[in-house]
Design a protein around this motif. Structure first.
Motif, PDB file in Angstrom:
ATOM      1  N   MET B   1       0.851  -1.200   0.000  1.00  0.00           N
ATOM      2  CA  MET B   1       0.000   0.000   0.000  1.00  0.00           C
ATOM      3  C   MET B   1       0.878   1.238   0.000  1.00  0.00           C
ATOM      4  O   MET B   1       1.623   1.461   0.941  1.00  0.00           O
ATOM      5  N   MET B  28       1.629   8.009  -7.893  1.00  0.00           N
ATOM      6  CA  MET B  28       1.122   7.055  -8.872  1.00  0.00           C
ATOM      7  C   MET B  28       1.529   7.398 -10.297  1.00  0.00           C
ATOM      8  O   MET B  28       1.352   6.591 -11.199  1.00  0.00           O
ATOM      9  N   LEU B  29       2.047   8.592 -10.493  1.00  0.00           N
ATOM     10  CA  LEU B  29       2.379   9.019 -11.856  1.00  0.00           C
ATOM     11  C   LEU B  29       3.869   9.306 -12.017  1.00  0.00           C
ATOM     12  O   LEU B  29       4.405   9.358 -13.107  1.00  0.00           O
ATOM     13  N   ILE B  35       3.481   6.014 -16.153  1.00  0.00           N
ATOM     14  CA  ILE B  35       2.545   6.533 -17.151  1.00  0.00           C
ATOM     15  C   ILE B  35       2.637   5.763 -18.461  1.00  0.00           C
ATOM     16  O   ILE B  35       1.631   5.519 -19.118  1.00  0.00           O
ATOM     17  N   ILE B  42      -4.136   1.120 -21.435  1.00  0.00           N
ATOM     18  CA  ILE B  42      -5.396   1.780 -21.775  1.00  0.00           C
ATOM     19  C   ILE B  42      -6.083   1.081 -22.946  1.00  0.00           C
ATOM     20  O   ILE B  42      -7.295   0.994 -23.011  1.00  0.00           O
ATOM     21  N   MET B  72      -1.022  -3.093  -6.092  1.00  0.00           N
ATOM     22  CA  MET B  72      -1.313  -2.795  -4.687  1.00  0.00           C
ATOM     23  C   MET B  72      -2.260  -1.618  -4.545  1.00  0.00           C
ATOM     24  O   MET B  72      -3.060  -1.544  -3.625  1.00  0.00           O
ATOM     25  N   ASN B  73      -2.151  -0.693  -5.465  1.00  0.00           N
ATOM     26  CA  ASN B  73      -3.011   0.483  -5.429  1.00  0.00           C
ATOM     27  C   ASN B  73      -4.316   0.290  -6.193  1.00  0.00           C
ATOM     28  O   ASN B  73      -5.049   1.246  -6.419  1.00  0.00           O
ATOM     29  N   GLU B  74      -4.557  -0.943  -6.616  1.00  0.00           N
ATOM     30  CA  GLU B  74      -5.823  -1.314  -7.253  1.00  0.00           C
ATOM     31  C   GLU B  74      -6.074  -0.606  -8.578  1.00  0.00           C
ATOM     32  O   GLU B  74      -7.216  -0.479  -9.012  1.00  0.00           O
ATOM     33  N   LEU B  75      -4.986  -0.179  -9.196  1.00  0.00           N
ATOM     34  CA  LEU B  75      -5.127   0.465 -10.496  1.00  0.00           C
ATOM     35  C   LEU B  75      -5.018  -0.565 -11.608  1.00  0.00           C
ATOM     36  O   LEU B  75      -5.498  -0.361 -12.717  1.00  0.00           O
ATOM     37  N   TYR B  95     -11.194   1.479 -11.713  1.00  0.00           N
ATOM     38  CA  TYR B  95     -10.606   2.564 -10.918  1.00  0.00           C
ATOM     39  C   TYR B  95      -9.361   3.123 -11.610  1.00  0.00           C
ATOM     40  O   TYR B  95      -9.148   4.340 -11.630  1.00  0.00           O
ATOM     41  N   LEU B  99      -7.596   7.566 -13.715  1.00  0.00           N
ATOM     42  CA  LEU B  99      -6.368   8.356 -13.847  1.00  0.00           C
ATOM     43  C   LEU B  99      -6.280   9.053 -15.202  1.00  0.00           C
ATOM     44  O   LEU B  99      -5.507  10.003 -15.361  1.00  0.00           O
ATOM     45  N   GLU B 100      -7.072   8.566 -16.149  1.00  0.00           N
ATOM     46  CA  GLU B 100      -6.931   9.099 -17.504  1.00  0.00           C
ATOM     47  C   GLU B 100      -7.127  10.602 -17.581  1.00  0.00           C
ATOM     48  O   GLU B 100      -6.400  11.301 -18.278  1.00  0.00           O
TER      49      GLU B 100
END
Lengths: 122, 122
Positions: B1, B28-29, B35, B42, B72-75, B95, B99-100
């Motif tokens: 996490m 996260m980016l 990215i 995508i 871990m971040n569920e992305l 989820y 981020l898009e």
DNA sequence: TATACCACTTACCTAAAGTATACCGGTTTA
DNA sequence: TAAACCGGTATACTTTAGGTAAGTGGTATA
């Protein structure tokens, strides 16, 4: 032009141009201090020492370096006043304030993300 | 996490909460690869090696590490298939696709910034 | 038998980011 | 005279991000 998920760029050059632009933006926000400095300047001009007091824990070296970068990128304006002793004021340029929306969006997403991850962890 | 590592102050002010949220989003980016990986996903599911071929220059070590963080971040969702040999598929979660918009905004700002700085330098 | 694919992991190394501390010349206050 | 303020630099150190190269265990192809 936005990233278009229904139509990936055919040429790699388009794609890497997009990546460069994204990284340009990220470079202005990267690191431990840039956003805190911008945040401190949103409410008005500040002198060097004022900034150092307001941005918790930053050293003069880092503050000086970050301000130089922000100035080079025209996000911050540096003005030296002929007072005794000299005072130096930093302020966001009009261009600098265009970052506010981005920072707001980062804040919105980050807040939701934090809630989500904490909910799972707790 | 991977929530912001910096110790929250005893009495957490609104301001430092905001900073943590912003840094959560930035985490996260940030970095060289996240990215690009999200960008590759995508357009649909990808296996590990497919991703490695698509994200130019990334090593297995970095790809593995970044995917683990995104998972871990569920992305990102990781699915192991009982094929022989095993194949592992990665895809953006619903989820993850949130981020898009942020990436679009970064792209927009970065593009304008790039033009501005190049105009000044040239 | 040898080579290559799959999805990784491990150990080691380097460059950049960040920290800590001292210092500069000058001015003002006690 | 000493201390504190101003806006920074200089130097040395630690931490972290990321790169390099090799290896793992299993399967398949030539």
């Amino acid at each position: 032009m936005k990233l278009n998920k229904s139509e990936p760029p055919k040429k790699m050059s388009e794609c890497s141009k997009q990546l460069m632009a994204i990284n340009d933006a990220l470079d202005m926000l990267r690191g431990k201090w840039k956003i805190q400095i911008i945040g401190a300047l949103i409410f008005g001009k500040k002198r060097f020492k004022e900034l150092q007091r307001e941005v918790d824990g930053i050293t003069a070296k880092m503050l000086s370096k970050e301000l130089r970068e922000l100035e080079m990128n025209e996000l911050v304006l540096r003005t030296v006043h002929n007072t005794i002793p000299v005072t130096v004021e930093y302020e966001l340029t009009e261009y600098g304030t265009t970052l506010e929306k981005l920072i707001d969006d980062l804040y919105d997403w980050g807040t939701k993300h934090r809630k989500r991850i904490i909910r799972k962890a707790g």
